[in-house]
Every structure is written in structure tokens, then in C-alpha cells.
Design a protein around this motif. Structure first.
Motif, PDB file in Angstrom:
ATOM      1  N   UNK A 260      18.405  42.269  52.344  1.00  0.00           N
ATOM      2  CA  UNK A 260      17.463  41.801  51.314  1.00  0.00           C
ATOM      3  C   UNK A 260      18.144  41.250  50.075  1.00  0.00           C
ATOM      4  N   UNK A 261      19.396  41.676  49.790  1.00  0.00           N
ATOM      5  CA  UNK A 261      20.038  41.255  48.536  1.00  0.00           C
ATOM      6  C   UNK A 261      21.341  40.503  48.773  1.00  0.00           C
ATOM      7  N   UNK A 262      21.630  40.274  50.062  1.00  0.00           N
ATOM      8  CA  UNK A 262      22.817  39.471  50.380  1.00  0.00           C
ATOM      9  C   UNK A 262      24.127  40.113  49.908  1.00  0.00           C
ATOM     10  N   UNK A 313      29.497  44.297  42.689  1.00  0.00           N
ATOM     11  CA  UNK A 313      28.168  43.811  43.082  1.00  0.00           C
ATOM     12  C   UNK A 313      27.310  43.618  41.843  1.00  0.00           C
ATOM     13  N   UNK A 314      26.351  42.718  41.979  1.00  0.00           N
ATOM     14  CA  UNK A 314      25.450  42.450  40.877  1.00  0.00           C
ATOM     15  C   UNK A 314      24.105  42.085  41.507  1.00  0.00           C
ATOM     16  N   UNK A 315      23.160  43.000  41.454  1.00  0.00           N
ATOM     17  CA  UNK A 315      21.841  42.698  42.020  1.00  0.00           C
ATOM     18  C   UNK A 315      20.797  43.582  41.343  1.00  0.00           C
ATOM     19  N   UNK A 320       9.735  49.871  44.115  1.00  0.00           N
ATOM     20  CA  UNK A 320       9.037  49.729  45.411  1.00  0.00           C
ATOM     21  C   UNK A 320      10.038  49.379  46.508  1.00  0.00           C
ATOM     22  N   UNK A 321      10.998  48.523  46.162  1.00  0.00           N
ATOM     23  CA  UNK A 321      11.996  48.157  47.176  1.00  0.00           C
ATOM     24  C   UNK A 321      12.828  49.380  47.571  1.00  0.00           C
TER      25      UNK A 321
END
Ligand code: NAP
Ligand code: FE
Length: 362
Positions: A260-262, A313-315, A320-321
Motif C-alpha cells: 500500500x505504501x511502496x 522510510x518516509x510515509x 483506519x489503515x
């Protein structure tokens, strides 16, 4: 682990290729073969007068569709053995393509139908140092229908793996770090695992020592060829461990943020590693202490702090996710079973909440 590991240029051993088949398919990605690996393989095949075709469109985290399109080319070209060049994505894709080409009546969904099918031989040439795919029987594919990743049901090892650290010199820093952390997570998840045994533990312990010799180069972002070689060996040792044990919670949890966040696979595992290790310590304190010492650390906290430092990482995620990733993971019996201590829903929720709290969208 039946794969024969070869530590020399493929050209020197090109005579090994002739008995494998009459036409080869080289499977790779767009940039993973721009480090001399593809031309070395072509030279070796030409030296043996073996005809070949190249498929160089493997995606990162290859999907069933990607694998099937490569297989259609392989079937139409009558290939009967494979050389995969690249990171885990091309190497895993090569294994899956081999299944479909050997069994042309199958379609992509048969790869994950629970059955094991015959395969054509696969030679693996890693260009990242992390997945260990060259020495594992696993091939991880992306299932868009289920928005996650899974291993194909046919399990088989590459026949040969050529380990050459010079192919890793072109790896950008973030891929070097992410793949090194993937190797560490294989060692860790194989060590604290339901399927671990005396021998797999001894191999994992050798892996931790080998990893400890890589930490300085990882922290300083400075890699000599010798460092690259050490990382590659650590990765293959770790692959040998998970060939026996499988992986466990961080791998299963990381699939959600990769899909979902690559987030690259190794970093995705590491996001969950600190909380997971603290959970391991609750039931396996002595073994965790031994692991920390073998990695040359004085406390689990300082080791976790370095893992976090290396995890670039940066997301952002919403609450809810996080809930949906948690519920999805709670259905992953295979990974849950591999954790050797009793687990409750609360444990899993805590790992997800605590690991992702710094990434919540406010
Ligand atoms: P990868 O997805 O194979 O590659 C990541 C990126 O690095 C790609 O853009 C790739 O280029 C590039 N790259 C690879 N080698 C390079 C090099 N030497 N120089 C410059 N760029 C290079 O990454 P990976 O972490 O190695 O593999 C991840 C996959 O392996 C995931 O799907 C994961 O689930 C799977 N995996 C498998 C196992 C197993 O046992 N089979 C274990 C752990 C993980 P290209 O686009 O050209 O390829
Ligand atoms: Fe992995």
C-alpha cells in the motif's frame, strides 16, 4: 540446501550451462543487469553456443500478471532453462516463470493454487545482497486481487547460484541498506521461529557474526568490495536459514506497507523489527541476549536503535489503515504459526500500533 554456490565468474563455469537445456531465457529487470552481469551471462551462453532470449521487464515485487507475460514469451520461444539476474524480484520471478513455461496448460492463478508442479532448471545471479532468493525455494509474488504478497506453492531451489560481489557495486545506498536489513530479518525470524532447530540456529548464529562485521560499513554508507562480499555472504547464510524455517511476523507485517505504501521489502520488515524483538524477549530472553551479543551489541535497545537509524522510510498512514493491515495480518496463519510463543490479538495490535505510531497522518 541443494543449490551449488559458485564464487567465480559465470564465464569460467560456462560448461555447467550446456547440460541444463537447449535454449535459455534470461530474466532480469531494467537496471539490475547494468553492472556487467547481463553481459557476463551472454558471454557464457555464447561461449557454449546456447541460444537465448532476454526478458528484462520484471517489476519490483513482481505480480502474477508480470510473471505470466514473461512465461508467454518463454513458451513461444521454446526455452527450457532459465538464468535469473537481479535482486529478489527478478530471481523470484524466474522461479515462477519456470513453473508456467514447463506446464503451458497452467495459468497465473495455478501458481498459488496450493499444488506443486514440475519446473525447468533455474540459475540465480543475485545483484542485491538481501533476499537470499538464490538459495531459497521461495518465490514471492504480488497478488493484486488480494492486495498483498505470497509465496507460490511450487517450492524449488535454483540449481546453481553465482555469487559475485562486483555486481553489487552499482547498488544505490537505500537499496544496499534495505536489502541488508532484509538479510538481518531473515536471520532473526529464522532464529526465533517454531521451525528452528539446532542446525538452523548454528547457521543463523554464523550469520549474526557475519552481519556484525557489516555494521560499520552500513552505518558509514561506505562499502569496499570486501564489504559487499561480506553482505552477500551474510545474505546467502540468511537464505539458507529461512529455507529451513520460513519467515515470521515482520515479513508478514511488512507486506502491507510494501503493497500500500511502496516501502522497499527490507525496510518494510525493519519498521516492525524493534517491537517484534521486544516481544521475542518476553518469551526467549536468553536467546535474544545471545543474538544481541553475536551482533556485537551490549543491549537490545542499542541494536534496535541502529536498525531504526538504517531504516530510511518516509510515509503516512491513517488509523483506519493501521486497523485494516492488522486485521489482514491476523488472517495470515502461516506467519503466525512460525512464532514459537503463544500470540494473542493484543500482541499483534500492539506491534502494528507501536511500530506505525510515528507515521500516523495527523
Ligand atoms: P528488487 O525488487 O529485486 O530490486 C529493487 C531495486 O533495485 C530495483 O529497482 C532493481 O532494479 C534495483 N537493483 C537491483 N540490483 C541492482 C544493482 N546491482 N545496481 C543497481 N540497482 C539494482 O529488491 P530486493 O530487495 O532484492 O528483492 C525484493 C523482492 O524479493 C520482494 O518481492 C521480496 O518479497 C522478495 N524476497 C524473496 C525472498 C525469497 O526467499 N525468495 C526472501 C526475501 C524477499 P530492476 O528494476 O532492474 O530490477
Ligand atoms: Fe525477505
Amino acid at each position: 540446501m541443494p543449490t551449488k554456490l559458485i564464487f567465480e565468474d559465470i564465464f569460467e563455469s560456462s560448461n555447467l550451462l550446456k547440460p541444463l537445456g537447449s535454449k535459455c531465457m534470461i530474466v532480469t529487470g531494467k537496471s539490475s543487469s547494468l553492472n556487467g552481469s547481463l553481459s557476463d551471462v551472454e558471454k557464457a551462453l555464447n561461449n557454449q553456443n546456447i541460444p537465448y532470449v532476454i526478458f528484462n521487464e520484471v517489476e519490483e515485487n513482481p505480480s502474477l500478471e508480470n510473471v505470466e507475460s514473461a512465461a508467454l514469451l518463454g513458451i513461444s520461444e521454446n526455452v527450457d532453462f532459465f538464468i535469473g539476474i537481479g535482486g529478489g524480484s527478478p530471481l523470484d520471478a524466474t522461479k515462477a516463470i519456470s513453473v508456467l513455461v514447463k506446464n503451458p496448460h497452467l495459468n497465473k492463478n495455478n501458481l498459488v493454487d496450493g499444488n506443486s508442479y514440475p519446473t525447468y532448471p533455474v540459475v540465480a545471479i543475485p545483484t542485491t545482497a538481501g533476499t537470499g532468493s538464490e538459495v531459497t525455494p521461495y518465490s514471492i509474488v504480488t497478488l493484486h486481487e488480494k492486495e498483498t504478497k505470497t509465496s507460490i506453492s511450487t517450492r524449488f531451489f535454483p540449481i546453481y547460484a553465482f555469487l559475485n560481489p562486483k555486481y553489487m557495486e552499482s547498488m544505490p545506498l537505500n537499496i544496499t541498506l534495505s536489502t541488508a536489513l532484509d538479510a538481518l530479518s531473515h536471520l532473526v525470524e529464522g532464529y526465533f521461529n517454531t521451525n528452528a532447530n539446532y542446525l538452523s540456529d548454528k547457521i543463523a548464529e554464523a550469520g549474526f557474526l557475519s552481519f556484525s562485521e557489516c555494521i560499520n560499513s552500513l552505518k558509514s554508507s561506505n562499502f569496499t568490495l570486501k564489504d559487499r562480499e561480506k553482505l552477500l555472504i551474510t545474505s546467502s547464510i540468511a537464505g539458507i536459514v529461512i529455507s529451513q524455517t520460513g519467515t515470521s511476523l515482520p515479513h508478514g507485517m511488512g507486506y502491507s506497507i510494501t503493497y500500500h505504501k511502496n516501502i522497499p521489502h527490507g525496510f518494510a520488515n525493519s519498521v516492525f523489527m524493534g517491537e517484534y524483538l521486544k516481544l521475542c524477549r518476553e518469551s526467549m530472553e536468553e536467546k535474544v541476549d545471545k543474538f544481541v551479543k553475536l551482533c556485537s551489541y551490549t543491549s537490545l535497545e542499542s541494536l534496535i536503535s541502529d536498525i531504526n537509524l538504517l531504516t530510511k522510510v518516509d510515509f503516512k498512514v491513517s488509523l483506519e489503515e493501521v486497523e485494516s493491515y492488522t486485521s489482514e495480518f491476523l488472517l495470515n496463519d502461516a506467519k503466525l504459526r512460525n512464532h514459537p510463543a503463544p500470540l494473542t490479538k493484543f500482541h499483534i495490535e500492539s506491534i502494528f500500533n507501536n511500530s506505525l505510531k510515528n507515521y500516523i497522518n495527523k
